[in-house]
Design a protein around this motif. Structure first.
Motif, PDB file in Angstrom:
ATOM      1  N   LYS A 194       0.817  -1.218   0.000  1.00  0.00           N
ATOM      2  CA  LYS A 194       0.000   0.000   0.000  1.00  0.00           C
ATOM      3  C   LYS A 194       0.854   1.274   0.000  1.00  0.00           C
ATOM      4  O   LYS A 194       1.867   1.370   0.676  1.00  0.00           O
ATOM      5  N   GLY A 195       0.409   2.241  -0.797  1.00  0.00           N
ATOM      6  CA  GLY A 195       1.002   3.568  -0.787  1.00  0.00           C
ATOM      7  C   GLY A 195       2.251   3.749  -1.618  1.00  0.00           C
ATOM      8  O   GLY A 195       2.849   4.822  -1.617  1.00  0.00           O
ATOM      9  N   ASN A 196       2.646   2.713  -2.361  1.00  0.00           N
ATOM     10  CA  ASN A 196       3.846   2.800  -3.192  1.00  0.00           C
ATOM     11  C   ASN A 196       3.479   2.919  -4.667  1.00  0.00           C
ATOM     12  O   ASN A 196       2.343   2.676  -5.053  1.00  0.00           O
ATOM     13  N   VAL A 197       4.476   3.278  -5.470  1.00  0.00           N
ATOM     14  CA  VAL A 197       4.302   3.350  -6.922  1.00  0.00           C
ATOM     15  C   VAL A 197       5.158   2.247  -7.541  1.00  0.00           C
ATOM     16  O   VAL A 197       6.386   2.262  -7.399  1.00  0.00           O
ATOM     17  N   TYR A 198       4.497   1.294  -8.178  1.00  0.00           N
ATOM     18  CA  TYR A 198       5.180   0.146  -8.769  1.00  0.00           C
ATOM     19  C   TYR A 198       5.258   0.298 -10.284  1.00  0.00           C
ATOM     20  O   TYR A 198       4.289   0.713 -10.927  1.00  0.00           O
ATOM     21  N   GLY A 199       6.393  -0.080 -10.833  1.00  0.00           N
ATOM     22  CA  GLY A 199       6.561  -0.075 -12.272  1.00  0.00           C
ATOM     23  C   GLY A 199       6.696  -1.483 -12.800  1.00  0.00           C
ATOM     24  O   GLY A 199       7.484  -2.278 -12.280  1.00  0.00           O
ATOM     25  N   LEU A 200       5.880  -1.815 -13.790  1.00  0.00           N
ATOM     26  CA  LEU A 200       6.011  -3.081 -14.508  1.00  0.00           C
ATOM     27  C   LEU A 200       6.819  -2.742 -15.755  1.00  0.00           C
ATOM     28  O   LEU A 200       6.295  -2.162 -16.698  1.00  0.00           O
ATOM     29  N   LEU A 201       8.097  -3.080 -15.737  1.00  0.00           N
ATOM     30  CA  LEU A 201       9.041  -2.607 -16.748  1.00  0.00           C
ATOM     31  C   LEU A 201       9.446  -3.724 -17.700  1.00  0.00           C
ATOM     32  O   LEU A 201       9.829  -4.809 -17.271  1.00  0.00           O
ATOM     33  N   GLY A 202       9.359  -3.430 -18.983  1.00  0.00           N
ATOM     34  CA  GLY A 202       9.789  -4.406 -19.970  1.00  0.00           C
ATOM     35  C   GLY A 202       9.508  -3.903 -21.367  1.00  0.00           C
ATOM     36  O   GLY A 202       8.662  -3.032 -21.565  1.00  0.00           O
ATOM     37  N   PRO A 203      10.208  -4.433 -22.362  1.00  0.00           N
ATOM     38  CA  PRO A 203       9.964  -4.018 -23.755  1.00  0.00           C
ATOM     39  C   PRO A 203       8.590  -4.465 -24.227  1.00  0.00           C
ATOM     40  O   PRO A 203       7.925  -5.275 -23.564  1.00  0.00           O
ATOM     41  N   ASN A 204       8.143  -3.943 -25.358  1.00  0.00           N
ATOM     42  CA  ASN A 204       6.872  -4.380 -25.939  1.00  0.00           C
ATOM     43  C   ASN A 204       6.906  -5.886 -26.168  1.00  0.00           C
ATOM     44  O   ASN A 204       7.897  -6.427 -26.653  1.00  0.00           O
ATOM     45  N   GLY A 205       5.806  -6.559 -25.791  1.00  0.00           N
ATOM     46  CA  GLY A 205       5.753  -8.007 -25.944  1.00  0.00           C
ATOM     47  C   GLY A 205       6.273  -8.777 -24.748  1.00  0.00           C
ATOM     48  O   GLY A 205       6.383 -10.004 -24.802  1.00  0.00           O
TER      49      GLY A 205
END
Length: 300
Positions: free
Chosen positions: A28-39
């Motif tokens: 809770k309360g954090n900013v998460y990044g789902l990082l990866g190239p297209n596909g």
């Protein structure tokens, strides 16, 4: 810290494996990044978590409850596709339609328009908006039901630098309200500037899950230059504090070993004792981009 989302061994196969046995938690309360190239499986992962795509295997839990039911969806705001509003209606009228669908009072409209910086343009029709303004209106729409979690799939895709900065500032301001945010992006710079945590995906497989600052909390490297770089290279190799030493355009880069703790002043002193006097000395950290490229390279 309270877990908002827990993903366990999530997999999706179409003709090939698109998401491969990934697991991660969102606090809770954090900013998460789902990082990866297209596909890499980012959008498919979001689709499963919002129950628009059926998983092949695995489970997830929103707010401690398995799966995503209608009550759970009421607590989530999401932008997965391009904004879809009526072009000849004003921003305000478009949001009234969304408010009716979400059973949200009109009183929220003024607040969310101010949050995304569109209150002064509330009477203007959607078709007159720039791409960045359309994206900001979409964020306002997702915020109407006062969600606990905001999911954004490539929120700055196609925007010019000014638009990217505006979206970044809006996301930061929303995060300050205590709302948990999950962003999918292929832009390393965006994730590094916005997110506290990152999940790195490559071809559907999770390579890293954790804090951004821990991913970049390496010993970094020194940039050095001396009148006699050949002598400098020999001295650096003798010290055995570095994993790699290379020279490019007259500048030497010496990457510090993980088990070595060394300051610029200590290194300068050691080199001075060897009769080497530096004209340039700078210690730097590896960027998220460097770490990401290293991760991807190690899986090839």
């Amino acid at each position: 810290m309270e877990k908002i989302l827990s993903v366990k061994n999530l997999t999706k196969k179409f003709k090939r494996v698109v998401v491969n046995n990934i697991s991660f938690d969102v606090e809770k309360g954090n900013v998460y990044g789902l990082l990866g190239p297209n596909g890499s499986g980012k959008s498919t992962t979001f689709g499963m978590l919002l129950s628009t795509i059926n998983p092949t295997s695995g489970d997830w839990y929103w707010f401690g409850k398995k799966g995503t039911d209608p009550d759970t969806l009421k607590r989530i705001g999401a932008i997965i596709e391009q904004p879809n509003f009526y072009p000849y209606l004003s921003a305000e009228t478009n949001l009234k339609i969304v408010a009716e669908i979400k059973h949200t009072p009109y009183s929220r409209i003024e607040e969310v328009l101010k949050t995304v910086g569109l209150y002064e343009r509330r009477k203007d029709t959607f078709k007159t908006f720039s791409l960045g303004m359309k994206q900001r209106l979409a964020i306002a729409s997702a915020m109407l039901n006062n969600p606990e979690v905001l999911i954004l799939d490539e929120p700055t895709n196609g925007l010019d630098p000014e638009g990217i900065i505006q979206i970044r500032e809006i996301i930061s301001n929303i995060a300050k309200q205590g709302i948990t945010i999950i962003i999918a992006s292929h832009l390393l710079d965006e994730i590094e500037k916005i997110c506290s945590h990152v999940i790195v995906l490559k071809e559907g497989t999770s390579l890293y899950c954790g804090r951004v600052d821990e991913m970049t909390s390496n010993n970094g490297y020194f940039e050095l230059k001396a009148d006699n770089n050949t002598q400098l290279l020999e001295a650096l190799n003798e010290l055995q504090w570095f994993t790699a030493i290379n020279q490019e355009d007259g500048l030497i880069k010496a990457h510090v070993r993980d088990d070595a703790t060394i300051s610029a002043s200590t290194l300068n002193q050691k080199l001075t004792e060897k009769g080497i006097f530096l004209s340039h000395l700078n210690k730097k950290k590896l960027s998220l981009e460097s770490q990401f490229l290293e991760l991807v390279k190690n899986t090839n």
